[in-house]
Design an enzyme around this catalytic site. Structure first.
Site: not given
Length: 247
Positions: A116, A134
């Site tokens: 994460d 991104d």
């Protein structure tokens, strides 16, 4: 009884002739690769993100949020040979597709980490010269990747004079809020090139640290959003990619 939450769409690969696409939903292209030239940058937003070399020409460490089809990761790995690259990807099913997109195996210079990015970034400190954010999923940019706390962690993860590059859709209903948070976090040291990648707004933010090439470039770009016309900014991105390949 409350129905169980639906699982997110799985990444799917489609191949047409010389073209290989990664999608989460039909028509929602996350990555595109030419089978004949797998290291090429096909999509305009990826070329636009490579404009970070104007700010930081010789990074030693790049951290990327989001693997996708690995377009940016492959390009940086091949054409910035002195740079170490760390890619953070949350979805193991995306990572499992790396061979189909000719993404290099992990080695001393290149790592793909299932993590994460919000949690991982909070542990970094003064580590990266460039951050490329991104991290889109099937729903777009996750809110956590546009939060004030995430931007603060990104700033802390950068070395002085480092640059963060964030890809945000200009029509995202939270775009204005994210722009404001980014500007506050980086004390106004942000800029973008007008019209360089259509609806993808590529934002560049520079960490303070005194006079630096990155800060000088940010101030220059901020005055006019790059070159005079959007088409010239798009040509600039093409030129940067070609120059890196030639060198």
């Amino acid at each position: 009884m409350t129905p169980p939450p639906s699982s997110p769409p799985r990444p799917r690969v489609r191949t047409h002739g010389n073209k290989r696409l990664l999608e989460f939903q039909p028509g929602m292209v996350q990555s595109e690769m030419r089978l004949s030239r797998p290291d090429d940058l096909v999509l305009s937003y990826a070329r636009a993100m490579m404009c970070f070399v104007l700010f930081h020409p010789r990074p030693e460490h790049i951290v990327m949020v989001g693997l996708g089809g690995g377009s940016l990761a492959k390009f940086c790995y091949r054409y910035l040979p002195r740079c170490r690259i760390t890619v953070l990807e949350l979805n193991p099913e995306v990572i499992a597709l790396r061979e189909q997109f000719a993404i290099p195996r992990d080695n001393a210079r290149f790592r793909v980490i299932q993590a994460d990015a919000v949690e991982y970034m909070a542990r970094l400190d003064n580590s990266a010269d460039v951050l490329l954010v991104d991290g889109f999923d099937a729903e777009g940019l996750p809110p956590a990747l546009g939060s004030a706390s995430f931007y603060a962690d990104c700033r802390r993860a950068l070395r002085p004079g480092g640059v963060m590059v964030s890809n945000i859709f200009s029509y995202d209903p939270h775009y204005g809020d994210m722009l404001r948070r980014l500007r506050q976090t980086f004390e106004g040291r942000i800029c973008w090139f007008r019209g360089i990648a259509g609806n993808n707004r590529i934002l560049f933010a520079v960490k303070d640290g005194g006079a630096s090439p990155a800060l000088a470039m940010q101030q220059k770009v901020a005055r006019s959003h790059g070159l005079a016309l959007p088409v010239l900014n798009r040509l600039l991105a093409h030129w940067i990619v070609l120059k890196l390949r030639w060198l």
